[in-house]
Design a protein around this motif. Structure first.
Motif, PDB file in Angstrom:
ATOM      1  N   UNK A 182       1.137  -1.295  -0.072  1.00 30.92           N
ATOM      2  CA  UNK A 182       0.077  -0.310   0.333  1.00 30.92           C
ATOM      3  C   UNK A 182       0.547   1.235   0.096  1.00 30.92           C
ATOM      4  N   UNK A 183       1.818   0.835   0.442  1.00 36.09           N
ATOM      5  CA  UNK A 183       3.055   2.367   1.088  1.00 36.09           C
ATOM      6  C   UNK A 183       3.274   2.746  -0.937  1.00 36.09           C
ATOM      7  N   UNK A 184       3.667   2.456  -1.242  1.00 39.99           N
ATOM      8  CA  UNK A 184       4.122   2.386  -2.867  1.00 39.99           C
ATOM      9  C   UNK A 184       3.036   3.427  -3.061  1.00 39.99           C
ATOM     10  N   UNK A 185       4.183   4.535  -3.363  1.00 37.96           N
ATOM     11  CA  UNK A 185       3.525   5.688  -4.304  1.00 37.96           C
ATOM     12  C   UNK A 185       1.971   6.296  -3.480  1.00 37.96           C
ATOM     13  N   UNK A 186       1.937   5.894  -2.237  1.00 35.63           N
ATOM     14  CA  UNK A 186       0.455   5.922  -1.061  1.00 35.63           C
ATOM     15  C   UNK A 186      -0.537   4.520  -1.924  1.00 35.63           C
ATOM     16  N   UNK A 187      -0.697   4.596  -3.822  1.00 33.31           N
ATOM     17  CA  UNK A 187      -1.880   4.184  -3.886  1.00 33.31           C
ATOM     18  C   UNK A 187      -2.541   3.336  -3.476  1.00 33.31           C
ATOM     19  N   UNK A 188      -2.461   2.033  -2.567  1.00 33.57           N
ATOM     20  CA  UNK A 188      -2.931   1.391  -1.680  1.00 33.57           C
ATOM     21  C   UNK A 188      -3.921   1.709  -0.863  1.00 33.57           C
ATOM     22  N   UNK A 189      -3.071   3.054  -0.387  1.00 30.87           N
ATOM     23  CA  UNK A 189      -3.844   3.686   0.999  1.00 30.87           C
ATOM     24  C   UNK A 189      -5.132   4.138   0.520  1.00 30.87           C
ATOM     25  N   UNK A 190      -4.959   5.038  -0.407  1.00 31.68           N
ATOM     26  CA  UNK A 190      -5.688   5.776  -1.262  1.00 31.68           C
ATOM     27  C   UNK A 190      -6.813   4.873  -1.700  1.00 31.68           C
ATOM     28  N   UNK A 191      -6.759   4.175  -2.304  1.00 33.98           N
ATOM     29  CA  UNK A 191      -7.731   3.101  -3.119  1.00 33.98           C
ATOM     30  C   UNK A 191      -9.164   3.282  -2.974  1.00 33.98           C
ATOM     31  N   UNK A 192      -9.248   3.001  -1.287  1.00 39.07           N
ATOM     32  CA  UNK A 192     -10.883   3.101  -0.577  1.00 39.07           C
ATOM     33  C   UNK A 192     -11.391   4.452  -1.009  1.00 39.07           C
ATOM     34  N   UNK A 219     -11.858   4.728  -4.124  1.00 45.40           N
ATOM     35  CA  UNK A 219     -13.294   5.188  -4.986  1.00 45.40           C
ATOM     36  C   UNK A 219     -13.433   3.203  -5.254  1.00 45.40           C
ATOM     37  N   UNK A 220     -12.398   2.596  -4.434  1.00 42.29           N
ATOM     38  CA  UNK A 220     -12.964   1.056  -4.415  1.00 42.29           C
ATOM     39  C   UNK A 220     -14.656   0.889  -4.564  1.00 42.29           C
ATOM     40  N   UNK A 221     -15.584   0.284  -5.025  1.00 41.47           N
ATOM     41  CA  UNK A 221     -16.630  -0.047  -4.646  1.00 41.47           C
ATOM     42  C   UNK A 221     -16.636  -0.628  -3.506  1.00 41.47           C
ATOM     43  N   UNK A 222     -15.789  -1.616  -2.919  1.00 37.33           N
ATOM     44  CA  UNK A 222     -15.778  -2.377  -1.324  1.00 37.33           C
ATOM     45  C   UNK A 222     -15.224  -1.504  -0.486  1.00 37.33           C
ATOM     46  N   UNK A 223     -14.308  -0.274  -0.753  1.00 35.80           N
ATOM     47  CA  UNK A 223     -13.070   0.551   0.066  1.00 35.80           C
ATOM     48  C   UNK A 223     -12.398  -0.241   0.301  1.00 35.80           C
ATOM     49  N   UNK A 224     -11.331  -1.173  -0.407  1.00 33.25           N
ATOM     50  CA  UNK A 224     -10.253  -2.297   0.179  1.00 33.25           C
ATOM     51  C   UNK A 224      -9.530  -1.334  -0.381  1.00 33.25           C
ATOM     52  N   UNK A 225      -8.162  -1.772   0.421  1.00 31.74           N
ATOM     53  CA  UNK A 225      -6.858  -1.342   0.104  1.00 31.74           C
ATOM     54  C   UNK A 225      -6.186  -2.275  -0.823  1.00 31.74           C
ATOM     55  N   UNK A 226      -5.191  -2.293  -0.781  1.00 35.24           N
ATOM     56  CA  UNK A 226      -4.335  -3.617  -1.825  1.00 35.24           C
ATOM     57  C   UNK A 226      -4.156  -4.730  -0.617  1.00 35.24           C
ATOM     58  N   UNK A 227      -4.130  -4.086   0.426  1.00 37.68           N
ATOM     59  CA  UNK A 227      -3.691  -4.945   1.029  1.00 37.68           C
ATOM     60  C   UNK A 227      -4.775  -6.466   1.524  1.00 37.68           C
ATOM     61  N   UNK A 228      -6.028  -5.187   1.440  1.00 37.55           N
ATOM     62  CA  UNK A 228      -7.258  -6.441   1.880  1.00 37.55           C
ATOM     63  C   UNK A 228      -7.518  -6.751   0.496  1.00 37.55           C
ATOM     64  N   UNK A 229      -7.293  -6.252  -0.373  1.00 34.80           N
ATOM     65  CA  UNK A 229      -7.475  -6.992  -2.192  1.00 34.80           C
ATOM     66  C   UNK A 229      -6.711  -8.022  -1.364  1.00 34.80           C
ATOM     67  N   UNK A 230      -5.488  -8.602  -1.522  1.00 36.03           N
ATOM     68  CA  UNK A 230      -4.835  -9.899  -1.366  1.00 36.03           C
ATOM     69  C   UNK A 230      -4.382 -10.625   0.305  1.00 36.03           C
TER      70      UNK A 230
END
Length: 260
Positions: free
Chosen positions: A230-240, A242-253
């Motif tokens: 998630x910390x790579x360019x903070x994209x994973x932390x910002x993903x919730x 606009x994500x439909x389930x408000x998941x970070x990349x770690x949540x999807x993993x």
């Protein structure tokens, strides 16, 4: 020729059965039954005829109904028994075709998508901030070690600050306390119950995406490790955002969601 009157109901001397030396005596067909006894050839009340089950008794192998139970298979009038599903509702464990299973009712969340919403981004940030208070012992030890350092030189001869033994010990103890508290809060509590201290204060719950059960200690630890992604360019932390389930990349993993 017989002298007996054919219109006489009973013979003059009474009915005399023909002797039957090879079997029992033939009963009198004109005799009246005793009080409470059925007529000749009829079964007594409650007694079965040949090949028929007793009166009001179930067939062999069928359960005996309780007194007052309706004879038919239709349910009695009134609400269903405590714990039984409502009339027309799917029994526990049966999911209507096409309905997504969001959560297990054993953990307080309905299975068919009602009763909870996915956590907002700002709520998740607030819960993480509260969980991060476990880092205070580490920060206190680091500040004390830095403030008590003495001037010195490194192995290359360059001037630098050298920590004292007390400062290094304070930093080590603070780091150990932070690790223990963080692990208990983020991995054990969140993994077993779905709520770390921060999530409990904010009112959020971490659970499996499909079943709604807690993700477990191991998956909670793996989820924290995946935060480095998630910390790579903070994209994973910002993903919730606009994500439909408000998941970070770690949540999807680890296939987890955070719900309110």
């Amino acid at each position: 020729m017989s002298n007996q009157d054919p219109y006489q109901q009973y013979p003059a001397g009474g009915w005399q059965p023909t002797p039957n030396p090879s079997g029992p005596a033939v009963p009198d067909p004109y005799a009246q039954p005793a009080y409470g006894q059925p007529p000749y050839g009829q079964p007594a009340h409650g007694q079965p005829t040949y090949g028929q089950p007793p009166y009001a008794q179930p067939a062999y192998g069928q359960p005996v109904p309780a007194y007052g139970t309706p004879a038919t298979s239709a349910p009695a009038f009134g609400p269903p028994a405590y714990g039984a599903p409502a009339y027309g509702a799917a029994p526990y464990g049966d999911v209507p075709y096409g309905a997504p299973v969001y959560a297990n009712p054993g953990y307080g969340f309905p299975r068919f998508g009602g009763g909870f919403t996915y956590a907002s981004w700002i709520a998740r940030v607030g819960a993480y901030f509260l969980d991060s208070l476990a880092s205070l012992p580490y920060l206190v030890g680091l500040i004390y070690m830095a403030s008590t350092s003495v001037p010195g030189v490194d192995r290359f001869g360059n001037p630098t600050d050298q920590p004292t033994s007390m400062g290094a010990l304070t930093f080590g103890v603070g780091a150990l306390v932070t690790l223990v508290v963080w692990g208990w809060n983020r991995w054990v509590l969140a993994g077993r119950t779905g709520q770390s201290w921060g999530k409990k204060v904010v009112g959020l719950t971490l659970q499996r995406d499909v079943t709604g059960e807690p993700i477990g200690v191991g998956m909670a630890f793996l989820r924290d490790l995946a935060h480095y992604v998630d910390g790579i360019l903070y994209i994973g932390y910002l993903l919730p955002l606009w994500d439909g389930k408000r998941q970070t990349l770690s949540d999807k993993i680890v296939k987890s969601v955070v719900v309110r």
